[in-house]
Structure formats: structure tokens, C-alpha cells
Motif scaffolding. Structure first.
Motif, short mmCIF file in Angstrom:
data_model
loop_
_atom_site.label_atom_id
_atom_site.label_comp_id
_atom_site.label_asym_id
_atom_site.label_seq_id
_atom_site.Cartn_x
_atom_site.Cartn_y
_atom_site.Cartn_z
N VAL A 170 6.71 52.39 75.92
CA VAL A 170 7.47 52.69 76.84
C VAL A 170 8.00 51.25 77.41
O VAL A 170 7.37 50.35 78.02
CB VAL A 170 6.98 53.46 77.85
N LEU A 171 9.39 51.03 77.39
CA LEU A 171 9.86 49.71 77.95
C LEU A 171 10.87 50.12 79.12
O LEU A 171 11.36 51.26 79.21
CB LEU A 171 10.64 49.04 76.91
N SER A 172 11.19 49.03 80.03
CA SER A 172 11.79 49.38 81.25
C SER A 172 13.43 48.94 80.78
O SER A 172 14.29 49.66 81.59
CB SER A 172 11.46 48.42 82.42
N ASP A 200 16.50 47.35 78.33
CA ASP A 200 17.04 47.41 76.82
C ASP A 200 16.89 45.70 76.33
O ASP A 200 16.73 45.67 75.10
CB ASP A 200 18.74 47.54 76.61
N ASN A 201 16.66 44.83 77.38
CA ASN A 201 16.52 43.33 76.96
C ASN A 201 14.85 43.41 76.28
O ASN A 201 14.74 42.65 75.57
CB ASN A 201 16.40 42.62 78.23
N ASP A 202 13.86 44.16 76.95
CA ASP A 202 12.72 44.31 76.20
C ASP A 202 12.77 44.83 74.90
O ASP A 202 12.08 44.30 74.08
CB ASP A 202 11.90 45.13 77.06
N LEU A 203 13.53 45.91 74.63
CA LEU A 203 13.69 46.42 73.28
C LEU A 203 14.26 45.27 72.38
O LEU A 203 13.68 45.25 71.23
CB LEU A 203 14.78 47.40 73.46
N ALA A 204 15.24 44.62 72.84
CA ALA A 204 15.72 43.20 71.97
C ALA A 204 14.89 42.28 71.43
O ALA A 204 14.83 41.97 70.57
CB ALA A 204 17.05 42.81 72.62
N ALA A 205 13.81 42.24 72.31
CA ALA A 205 12.72 41.10 72.10
C ALA A 205 11.96 41.54 71.05
O ALA A 205 10.92 40.62 70.54
CB ALA A 205 12.24 40.84 73.55
N LEU A 206 11.75 42.80 70.53
CA LEU A 206 10.65 43.36 69.94
C LEU A 206 11.07 42.90 68.11
O LEU A 206 12.48 42.84 68.00
CB LEU A 206 10.56 44.88 69.76
N ASP A 207 10.17 42.62 67.40
CA ASP A 207 10.27 42.50 66.01
C ASP A 207 10.92 43.83 65.60
O ASP A 207 10.67 45.01 66.03
CB ASP A 207 8.93 42.70 65.11
N PRO A 208 12.03 44.06 64.75
CA PRO A 208 12.75 45.21 64.23
C PRO A 208 11.75 46.19 63.85
O PRO A 208 12.31 47.66 64.24
CB PRO A 208 13.67 44.73 63.22
N ALA A 241 9.63 52.11 69.99
CA ALA A 241 9.85 51.93 71.45
C ALA A 241 10.75 52.85 72.08
O ALA A 241 11.69 53.40 71.40
CB ALA A 241 10.21 50.52 71.52
N ARG A 242 10.70 53.15 73.50
CA ARG A 242 11.55 53.72 74.21
C ARG A 242 11.87 53.04 75.41
O ARG A 242 10.95 52.66 76.05
CB ARG A 242 11.09 55.33 74.45
N VAL A 243 13.12 53.02 75.89
CA VAL A 243 13.46 52.53 77.15
C VAL A 243 13.69 53.68 78.13
O VAL A 243 14.63 54.59 77.94
CB VAL A 243 14.86 51.77 76.87
N PHE A 244 12.79 53.94 79.08
CA PHE A 244 12.59 54.87 80.07
C PHE A 244 12.86 54.34 81.34
O PHE A 244 12.84 55.18 82.40
CB PHE A 244 11.42 55.72 79.82
N GLY A 245 13.09 53.10 81.67
CA GLY A 245 13.13 52.60 82.92
C GLY A 245 11.80 52.09 83.44
O GLY A 245 10.86 52.21 82.98
#
Length: 397
Positions: free
Chosen positions: A151-153, A155-163, A169-173
Motif C-alpha cells: 500500500v502506497l501513499s 503515485d510517485n512511490d508507485l513510479a519508483a517501483l520496479d515494473p 502495489a496499490r495507491v490508497f493515500g
């Protein structure tokens, strides 16, 4: 609230699932307990139990939970004997999670994932560092992802992940962002409850833990603030990372003694530091999460001990550290506070709050829906809400 390993002895109930909350440290506990309350509210379809996985900083966690009526299942017993009884686990740190065979939902225990992974001492060549908590070494073990959901806060965290890792991963705030946003209107009430006199101004000082932090880099600051600022016009409250207590023990109290005598108050590690953050006129911090959360409030920000080399390059935290004015040791403190509050200075970092969450106000609903989806049980027919804030009992010695 109470949970026990003995719950495993109860008979199976059709349609009821068993959840596990893995609490590594006290910061993890303060993140997970409000989430547990939100998930358990009005929903008997999930029975929750607790355990304490291995972690360098898990001293005192079992006592912390026991004081709240929560019993824990011993980690070794859980892993070796009874984990097959559980259908899901929630955690806010990585230690030991690769031993679990159930779906794991991994949350953060601070703002974003923007500190750099620690660099150990040794003779080997230095390599680039990942964002702490998002390194492949943590997230993948023996050819499998450790967490079923990360769970990520933002979208920038999501972009930092390996594809490959983005798929789970989920962006939930962020739950703290949502709590601050929902309670900003209580600022004056909080100031009264914290005994801030009318006309007085509140300075909150916050330190993270680690080899570089405000507490270690600027050890004189709390004493200077409490003795140099006019006593009739200012109150000083400290928010110290719980790991500082773990590392320094009673020495922390000895070091704070003269500041306490001069009027310093400290938020207990297990209580709502968000309340004085909302009530503050100024927040002085380092590269930890609390300073970043303070961008959501009406407080003026300053840095002291911001360790730029401990923050991942190009992140919102790194940007914030370059925009917030530093509190220097060679100028009068009140003069610097007043200067930092000038509108043109505050405007430099005013927009940085937008980088804390891509889903402001949605964390509780998003997470509850995901947990129930993983378990295959219907959600309760009431709105998902995080618990309210409580006024901390500030320590004066």
C-alpha cells in the motif's frame, strides 16, 4: 480491544475469516492500531489477532499492546504451528514477513518512502541506494513477492517501483494525511486543550531517529528554545521518535532535564502527536515524516539537522528540505521564527503538501475494500472511518 492466541481454539464459523496484525515496533503500532479499529468496527466477519515479528527496535512492543488489552501470539509459535489458521496479515515493516504463507498487506509507518536505504560500514564499493522500504531486496524473497499488496501513499512511490512490483502495489493515500485534513478545523480547540494561553505561540520541535537527526545534530536546540524565547509568549513541545527512547533509554530523560525545568513538554510516544502539530504556530524538524506532515497545517516550518544525504535524490522530501529555511545557530531564535513566517518564505514550500497523498480522504475506504476483497467477505454497511484524535497528556519530566 483484545486479541489472543486462544481465539484459534474456537470452532470454525462459516463466512468468518481470521486476520493477523504484525506489529514490529511502536511506530508501527501507532500506525496499525487505528487501522485495526477501523477494520474491526461493526464487522464480526473478521477475527483479528496480533503478533510481534523480529525487528531491531521491537523492545517494549508487547508491553505497549498489553497496556491496551491486546495479547499477542508468539512469533515462533505463529510461524511454526498456527499460521495456517489465518487468511490475511497486515504489517507496517518488512522483518520476517517472508516467513508468512498467507496474503500479506504491507503498509508504510511514515510519510511516503523517501528516506534512502541505510548504507552499512564496510570495505565494499558504495552502490546506489533505493528508497527505504521499497528496495527489491525487501520486497522479493526466494523468487516471490513478500507482500500480496504493498500500500502506497502517492503515485510517485508507485513510479519508483520496479515494473514487476507495480502489479501488486496499490495507491490508497495516507491515514495521517486524512486525519490531519479532517481535524484542521479543531485547531483552536486543540490549543485550549493543550493549555496554550491566549496570545501565546506554540513551537513544536520534532526529531526522527538515526545517525543523523535533529536530536543528535542539534542537541542544544530544545534548551535554547525553552530558555531564549520569552516564557510569557511561547510554549515549546517536542515530538521525539520512539526509537530514540529505545536507543538512549533513561539517558534521554537526563538530557532533557534542564529543558523540562525551563518549560519543555514532550508528547508521549504512544499518544497523538498530530494534535500539537495541528495546533502549532511553528514546526522545527529534520528529514523525518513529521515535518512533511506539517505542510498540511497552518504552521510555519524550519529545519534543523535536515540530513540531505539520508533522503533519496529527486523525491518530494528532498525538495522540501531545500525549500524550508534552516534555523541557524548564530542568530537569535525569535528573530528567525518571525523571519520564517514571512508570506514569501512560506510560499516556497506551500505546495509540497500535495506530494504526501494522491488519494486524500480515501485511505480508510480504499484499504477496507481491498482487505475484504482479499478475504472474499462483504464489507459492513457503514462508512469506513479512522478513529478520531485524542488530546495527548504532555510530559513535563
Amino acid at each position: 480491544m483484545k486479541s489472543s492466541g486462544r481465539i484459534l481454539l474456537r470452532p470454525e464459523v462459516d463466512g468468518v475469516r481470521r486476520g493477523l496484525i504484525a506489529v514490529h515496533t511502536i511506530p508501527c503500532a501507532t500506525r496499525l492500531l487505528p487501522i485495526y479499529q477501523m477494520l474491526a468496527d461493526c464487522n464480526p466477519r473478521i477475527m483479528w489477532s496480533f503478533t510481534v515479528p523480529p525487528d531491531d527496535y521491537n523492545s517494549g512492543v508487547r508491553q505497549f499492546l498489553a497496556e491496551r488489552g491486546i495479547e499477542t501470539i508468539k512469533w515462533s509459535r505463529l510461524v511454526d504451528e498456527v499460521q495456517g489458521h489465518f487468511d490475511i496479515a497486515l504489517a507496517a515493516a518488512w522483518g520476517g514477513l517472508d516467513k508468512l504463507r498467507m496474503p500479506v498487506v504491507k503498509l508504510s509507518h511514515g510519510a511516503l518512502h523517501e528516506k534512502a536505504t541505510p548504507r552499512r560500514a564496510g570495505a565494499g564499493a558504495e552502490m546506489p541506494r533505493h528508497r527505504h522500504g521499497l528496495s527489491p531486496e525487501r520486497m522479493i524473497r526466494d523468487g516471490r513477492t513478500v507482500a500480496s499488496r504493498t500500500v502506497l501513499s502517492h503515485d510517485n512511490d508507485l513510479a519508483a517501483l520496479d515494473p514487476v512490483l507495480r502489479a501488486q502495489a496499490r495507491v490508497f493515500g495516507d491515514p495521517v494525511v486524512d486525519q490531519i485534513s479532517a481535524h484542521l478545523h479543531q485547531r483552536e480547540h486543540y490549543r485550549r486543550q493543550l493549555d496554550i494561553p491566549t496570545g501565546a505561540r506554540l513551537v513544536v520541535v520534532t526529531s526522527t531517529a538515526g545517525r543523523s537527526c535533529l536530536w543528535l545534530d542539534r542537541p542544544e536546540l530544545l534548551y535554547r528554545l525553552t530558555t531564549e524565547l520569552p516564557a510569557e509568549g511561547y510554549r515549546v513541545v517536542a515530538v521525539l521518535h520512539p526509537h530514540l527512547r529505545h536507543v538512549f533509554g533513561s539517558q534521554l530523560d537526563v538530557a532533557l532535564r534542564t529543558s523540562f525545568e525551563a518549560g519543555l513538554r514532550v508528547v508521549p510516544a504512544d499518544q497523538d502527536w498530530v494534535v500539537p502539530l495541528i495546533a502549532a504556530d511553528w514546526v522545527i524538524g529534520d528529514h523525518g515524516s513529521v515535518l512533511h506532515y506539517a505542510t498540511l497545517t497552518d504552521a510555519t516550518l524550519l529545519t534543523a539537522g535536515f540530513a540531505h544525504d539520508e533522503v533519496a535524490l529527486g523525491t518530494a522530501r528532498a525538495t522540501l528540505g531545500g525549500l524550508v529555511p534552516p534555523l541557524t545557530a548564530d542568530r537569535a531564535l525569535e528573530e528567525q521564527l518571525i523571519s520564517a513566517a514571512r508570506p514569501e518564505v512560506v510560499a516556497r514550500y506551500a505546495s509540497e503538501k500535495a506530494h504526501l497523498s494522491s488519494r486524500v480522504g480515501h485511505f480508510a475506504a480504499d484499504l477496507r475494500r481491498e482487505v475484504h476483497s482479499v478475504l472474499g467477505v462483504p464489507e459492513p454497511g457503514v462508512p469506513a472511518r479512522l478513529p478520531g484524535l485524542t488530546i495527548p497528556s504532555l510530559l513535563s519530566r
